[in-house]
Design a protein around this motif. Structure first.
Motif, PDB file in Angstrom:
ATOM      1  N   HIS A 110       0.817  -1.218   0.000  1.00 15.04           N
ATOM      2  CA  HIS A 110       0.000   0.000   0.000  1.00 15.04           C
ATOM      3  C   HIS A 110       0.850   1.267   0.000  1.00 15.04           C
ATOM      4  O   HIS A 110       0.341   2.355  -0.217  1.00 15.04           O
ATOM      5  N   LYS A 111       2.151   1.177   0.274  1.00 17.37           N
ATOM      6  CA  LYS A 111       2.959   2.377   0.502  1.00 17.37           C
ATOM      7  C   LYS A 111       3.053   3.293  -0.722  1.00 17.37           C
ATOM      8  O   LYS A 111       3.278   4.489  -0.578  1.00 17.37           O
ATOM      9  N   GLN A 138       9.730  -2.019   1.976  1.00 16.01           N
ATOM     10  CA  GLN A 138       8.563  -1.678   1.144  1.00 16.01           C
ATOM     11  C   GLN A 138       8.438  -0.174   0.960  1.00 16.01           C
ATOM     12  O   GLN A 138       8.152   0.295  -0.133  1.00 16.01           O
ATOM     13  N   SER A 228       4.617   6.558   7.111  1.00 16.04           N
ATOM     14  CA  SER A 228       3.493   6.166   7.964  1.00 16.04           C
ATOM     15  C   SER A 228       3.297   7.231   9.049  1.00 16.04           C
ATOM     16  O   SER A 228       3.875   8.316   8.941  1.00 16.04           O
ATOM     17  N   CYS A 261      -3.224  -5.006   9.868  1.00 19.03           N
ATOM     18  CA  CYS A 261      -2.035  -5.031  10.716  1.00 19.03           C
ATOM     19  C   CYS A 261      -1.592  -3.587  10.965  1.00 19.03           C
ATOM     20  O   CYS A 261      -1.916  -2.695  10.187  1.00 19.03           O
ATOM     21  N   VAL A 262      -0.867  -3.377  12.086  1.00 21.09           N
ATOM     22  CA  VAL A 262      -0.386  -2.023  12.370  1.00 21.09           C
ATOM     23  C   VAL A 262       1.107  -1.998  12.687  1.00 21.09           C
ATOM     24  O   VAL A 262       1.599  -2.724  13.552  1.00 21.09           O
ATOM     25  N   GLY A 263       1.816  -1.168  11.951  1.00 19.81           N
ATOM     26  CA  GLY A 263       3.214  -0.857  12.243  1.00 19.81           C
ATOM     27  C   GLY A 263       3.216   0.574  12.743  1.00 19.81           C
ATOM     28  O   GLY A 263       3.305   0.847  13.943  1.00 19.81           O
ATOM     29  N   GLY A 264       3.048   1.514  11.830  1.00 20.66           N
ATOM     30  CA  GLY A 264       2.820   2.919  12.192  1.00 20.66           C
ATOM     31  C   GLY A 264       1.345   3.257  12.125  1.00 20.66           C
ATOM     32  O   GLY A 264       0.923   4.307  12.598  1.00 20.66           O
ATOM     33  N   GLY A 265       0.561   2.387  11.501  1.00 19.18           N
ATOM     34  CA  GLY A 265      -0.899   2.553  11.485  1.00 19.18           C
ATOM     35  C   GLY A 265      -1.521   2.962  10.160  1.00 19.18           C
ATOM     36  O   GLY A 265      -2.739   3.105  10.078  1.00 19.18           O
ATOM     37  N   SER A 266      -0.713   3.116   9.089  1.00 13.57           N
ATOM     38  CA  SER A 266      -1.292   3.745   7.894  1.00 13.57           C
ATOM     39  C   SER A 266      -2.185   2.840   7.053  1.00 13.57           C
ATOM     40  O   SER A 266      -3.212   3.293   6.547  1.00 13.57           O
ATOM     41  N   ASN A 267      -1.820   1.549   6.893  1.00 13.76           N
ATOM     42  CA  ASN A 267      -2.705   0.735   6.044  1.00 13.76           C
ATOM     43  C   ASN A 267      -4.002   0.415   6.777  1.00 13.76           C
ATOM     44  O   ASN A 267      -5.079   0.381   6.172  1.00 13.76           O
ATOM     45  N   GLY A 336       8.284  -4.259   8.888  1.00 17.53           N
ATOM     46  CA  GLY A 336       7.398  -3.091   8.823  1.00 17.53           C
ATOM     47  C   GLY A 336       6.583  -2.883  10.091  1.00 17.53           C
ATOM     48  O   GLY A 336       5.940  -1.848  10.243  1.00 17.53           O
ATOM     49  N   GLU A 383       3.983  -8.898   7.462  1.00 12.84           N
ATOM     50  CA  GLU A 383       3.180  -7.880   8.161  1.00 12.84           C
ATOM     51  C   GLU A 383       1.691  -8.206   7.995  1.00 12.84           C
ATOM     52  O   GLU A 383       0.935  -8.298   8.958  1.00 12.84           O
ATOM     53  N   SER A 412      -2.031  -5.949   3.054  1.00 11.45           N
ATOM     54  CA  SER A 412      -1.264  -4.716   2.794  1.00 11.45           C
ATOM     55  C   SER A 412      -0.125  -4.918   1.809  1.00 11.45           C
ATOM     56  O   SER A 412       0.342  -3.959   1.198  1.00 11.45           O
ATOM     57  N   GLY A 413       0.333  -6.165   1.626  1.00  8.22           N
ATOM     58  CA  GLY A 413       1.397  -6.378   0.635  1.00  8.22           C
ATOM     59  C   GLY A 413       1.632  -7.851   0.374  1.00  8.22           C
ATOM     60  O   GLY A 413       1.164  -8.708   1.127  1.00  8.22           O
TER      61      GLY A 413
HETATM   62  C1  LIG Z   1       4.984  -0.864   5.997  1.00  6.19           C
HETATM   63  C2  LIG Z   1       4.048  -1.964   5.951  1.00  6.19           C
HETATM   64  C3  LIG Z   1       3.157  -2.202   7.005  1.00  6.19           C
HETATM   65  C4  LIG Z   1       3.144  -1.397   8.276  1.00  6.19           C
HETATM   66  O1  LIG Z   1       2.952  -0.029   8.123  1.00  6.19           O
HETATM   67  P1  LIG Z   1       1.588   0.697   8.431  1.00  6.19           P
HETATM   68  O2  LIG Z   1       1.902   2.137   8.337  1.00  6.19           O
HETATM   69  O3  LIG Z   1       1.132   0.280   9.788  1.00  6.19           O
HETATM   70  O4  LIG Z   1       0.634   0.275   7.379  1.00  6.19           O
HETATM   71  C5  LIG Z   1       2.269  -3.241   6.877  1.00  6.19           C
HETATM   72  N1  LIG Z   1       2.252  -4.039   5.788  1.00  6.19           N
HETATM   73  C6  LIG Z   1       3.108  -3.846   4.755  1.00  6.19           C
HETATM   74  C7  LIG Z   1       3.046  -4.772   3.597  1.00  6.19           C
HETATM   75  C8  LIG Z   1       4.017  -2.800   4.801  1.00  6.19           C
HETATM   76  O5  LIG Z   1       4.831  -2.604   3.782  1.00  6.19           O
END
Ligand SMILES: *Cc1c(COP(=O)(O)O)cnc(C)c1O
Length: 427
Positions: A110-111, A138, A228, A261-267, A336, A383, A412-413
């Motif tokens: 999604h990035k 990513q 993110s 899923c959440v890393g920084g939260g954007s997807n 991620g 992720e 998300s990927g």
């Molecule tokens: C970067 C990434 C994430 C985590 O980032 P968010 O900002 O939380 O979306 C999740 N999935 C994939 C495939 C990523 O590349």
């Protein structure tokens, strides 16, 4: 049931949905790191293009997408919305499972959605170089692609553990023309500190962010880009949820449960915010789950307070769930998701109980990835496999309760660059 929703432009959107316009109460503002007062535009100008700062601060509900951004986005949007009948059959569940496949983007996640907007806004203002960090690679790949589309140079600080585990991502960034550095390294003061302590330091997103910011601050022609966490990045990702809503209408169904899923939260925000807007405005009752790794439990175990976005204390203070800026997560394969903080807007959603969070251990996540590969034919990013672990749990719950729940999640990927991670762990 049909398998795919239509990928026609009628299921696209020409604006970003800004949830801040619909919130009864706004999150606490970011603070200046030294003076501890709310930051203003002048604080951000050395780092970000002005157009980007406008996206960060606007309260307008529908932010128009510039035509030149739409031209690039339309290369791959709308992304597929898929009915996961293979997974449904395998789980023998009455639940309907849908996924939005963001791996269909040019660099596999999604990035690209925000990378393209950020590179365009920089190019419009004559910016020559951008700097950024990347975890699993990513984000670095997405921004490399976007910068190459608009003729901008790029420096990427890549977290060491991923740099070593994922040479494919580095090669891809270099093919797009980016300069890629292992982080922490000795090119910046922020990196030198950790590099001197341990030249094999596994690195973290927090450290890599410090390095990329330092480069932008020291060089006037360079602007920084973050993949993110920021309100504007989450805003750009709302194309995902807007499309999903239109595409689900083709199936005559609406989601009961939304998972990401959440890393920084954007997807997660990108898929869920347009639907949270419906809960707020149309009194809908959709449940939302943000899923994180058990060993980096930002939302499930972190504290809600002001903290720095990076490890050196250079970014504004963000009011967010955090494990502390010095937290260095163990080197799990979902690079991620190795971030100590959480987007202030996503943090706010949990504080207001609009969303819930859960965590899963790595073996469950790899099992979910394996099941998904065998039932839907797509290798998920590690992720995204966190979201799948929760989907499986919810689908099993629906079976136990004999309920025809509608589950929507964000894939998300794809994990085609993460194949080494799977070979070591997926026994
Ligand atoms: C970067 C990434 C994430 C985590 O980032 P968010 O900002 O939380 O979306 C999740 N999935 C994939 C495939 C990523 O590349």
């Amino acid at each position: 049931m049909q398998k795919f929703a239509t990928r026609d432009s009628k299921n696209s959107t020409d604006y970003f949905y800004n949830i801040k316009a619909d919130l009864p109460e706004l999150p606490e503002p970011p603070l200046h790191p030294g003076e501890k007062r709310p930051i203003n535009k002048d604080d951000l100008l050395p780092l970000f293009p002005e157009g980007f700062i406008k996206h960060e601060t606007t309260l307008e509900e529908k932010v128009p997408i510039p035509q030149k951004v739409l031209d690039v986005l339309s290369m791959y949007r709308p992304t597929p919305l898929v009915y996961a009948d293979g997974l449904k059959k395998y789980l023998d569940t009455p639940a309907h499972i849908f996924f939005k496949y963001e791996g269909a983007g040019p660099t596999g996640s999604h990035k690209s959605n925000t990378a393209i907007v950020q590179a365009y806004l920089a190019a419009e203002e004559g910016v020559k170089r951008m700097s950024t960090e990347t975890g699993a690679g990513q984000w670095g790949s997405a921004l490399s692609m976007a910068c190459s589309s608009y003729g901008i140079d790029l420096s990427v600080f890549m977290v060491r553990i991923s740099y070593r585990q994922k040479p494919g991502r580095r090669i891809m960034m270099e093919m797009f023309g980016a300069d890629v550095f292992e982080s922490p390294g000795n090119r910046t003061d922020a990196g030198k500190k950790f590099f001197a302590e341990d030249p094999e330091h596994p690195g973290s997103l927090g450290i890599a962010i410090s390095e990329a910011i330092e480069l932008a601050i020291k060089d006037e022609g360079t602007k920084y880009s973050l993949g993110s966490v920021l309100d504007s990045v989450l805003l750009h990702q709302t194309v995902i949820g807007q499309e999903a809503e239109k595409q689900m209408k083709e199936f005559g169904l609406e989601p009961d449960i939304i998972i990401g899923c959440v890393g920084g939260g954007s997807n997660f925000a990108g898929l869920s915010f347009p639907f949270i807007g419906k809960n707020l405005k149309e009194n809908r009752n959709i449940k939302f789950y943000a899923v994180e790794p058990e060993v980096c439990p930002t939302m499930t175990k972190g504290e809600l307070r002001y903290d720095f976005g990076d490890s050196s204390g250079m970014t504004p203070l963000l009011y967010m769930y955090t494990l502390g800026k010095d937290f260095v997560p163990p080197p799990i394969h979902a690079g991620g998701l190795r971030y100590h903080g959480m987007a202030p807007l996503v943090s706010h959603m949990q504080k207001k109980e609009y969303v819930d969070s859960v965590s899963f251990p790595e073996p469950d996540v790899f099992n979910a990835a394996n099941v998904f590969l065998r039932t839907e034919g797509i290798l998920p990013a590690p992720e995204s496999a966190h979201a799948i672990a929760k989907v499986i749990e919810e689908a099993e719950k629906a079976k136990a309760e004999n309920k025809e729940k509608v589950i929507l999640f964000n894939l998300s990927g794809h994990g085609f660059f993460d194949i080494n991670a799977y070979s070591k762990n997926n026994k």
